[in-house]
Design an enzyme around this catalytic site. Sequence first.
Site, short mmCIF file in Angstrom:
data_model
loop_
_atom_site.label_atom_id
_atom_site.label_comp_id
_atom_site.label_asym_id
_atom_site.label_seq_id
_atom_site.Cartn_x
_atom_site.Cartn_y
_atom_site.Cartn_z
CE LYS A 52 0.26 9.12 2.83
NZ LYS A 52 -1.07 8.86 3.12
CD GLN A 96 -3.47 10.65 4.50
OE1 GLN A 96 -2.78 10.61 3.78
NE2 GLN A 96 -3.76 9.76 5.78
CG ASP A 119 -3.75 5.12 -0.74
OD1 ASP A 119 -2.36 4.77 -0.68
OD2 ASP A 119 -4.46 5.82 -0.44
#
Length: 281
Positions: A52, A96, A119
């Site tokens: 990422k 994460q 997200d």
Amino acid sequence: MYTKIDGKQVSQAVRARIAEETASLKSKGIEPGLAVIIVGNDPASRVYVNNKKKACEQTGINSFEYAMAEDTSTEELISLIEKLNNDKRVSGILCQLPVPKQIDEERVLNAISPDKDVDGFHPVNCGRLMTGCAKFAPCTPAGMVEMLKYYNIPIAGKHCVIIGRSNIVGKPMAMLMLANNATVTVCHSKTDNLPEITKQADILVAAVGKPKFVTAEMVKDGAVVLDVGINRMENGKLCGDVDFDAVCEKTSYITPVPGGVGPMTITMLLQNTLTAASDEN
Ligand code: NDP
């Protein structure tokens, strides 16, 4: 003859556009930035976080990593998130997953400001997706829709069957396909006569987490098959939820694993970060 959908190619095309838009924002004094939080030492999570950060660098988006110890508490993590919610350099925040067991994942995800929730997991953003006005669609389903559009694969009026009803893949994919005027069926582990249903699919999405779960008998001739599964085999290789070799000849389009849906997920994260940066200014 089938077409293998090239997730890397679509990803490159989308990332090139994101890089241009990022440069344009920067020329106006707006610096898109992604904060990535990693808790503990899970090797797979470390790989994802590194990828990422690399993708941010490639497209000119600033990235800020916050690595926290394995024994971090829910309160400590939420306290960091609250700081980042108020940090002007940070357009998007990502924690994460999975987080270590002692952490209340739901409380953590709910602490992220819906305006920085790149997200798309916050209930506010789930609700927006449900009502057809998503600001941030979860990245994996959004990436699949982007791939269908890149290949000019019609969605409207088609029957899309999704195997899997998780909050991060199956359910949001159903909402996105509905928003694109598909007729949608969602299947799960309690579904009766699964092959009968999957055989009706014009577009079949496999998000099960079981290697080679979808066999040729489950697929209609000419179907489009999107394989979300990432299963690590004993030999170390990755395998999808679809038995690719057995199924491919029946399809019109199919995604491979690796190199299909996977590369699109990070790309849509970048896209969501850009959206967050544009909207806050
Ligand atoms: P979950 O484990 O959260 O969900 C799996 C779903 O599959 C559940 O809804 C479950 O049903 C259903 N299922 C399980 N067994 C069967 C069965 N025998 N018949 C029908 N349905 C079944 O997984 P995720 O959605 O998080 O992920 C799915 C896969 O996608 C995994 O391999 C994961 O690694 C991968 N993935 C890939 C990403 C990418 O970037 N490419 C991103 C996210 C995930 P029930 O609800 O009834 O239990």
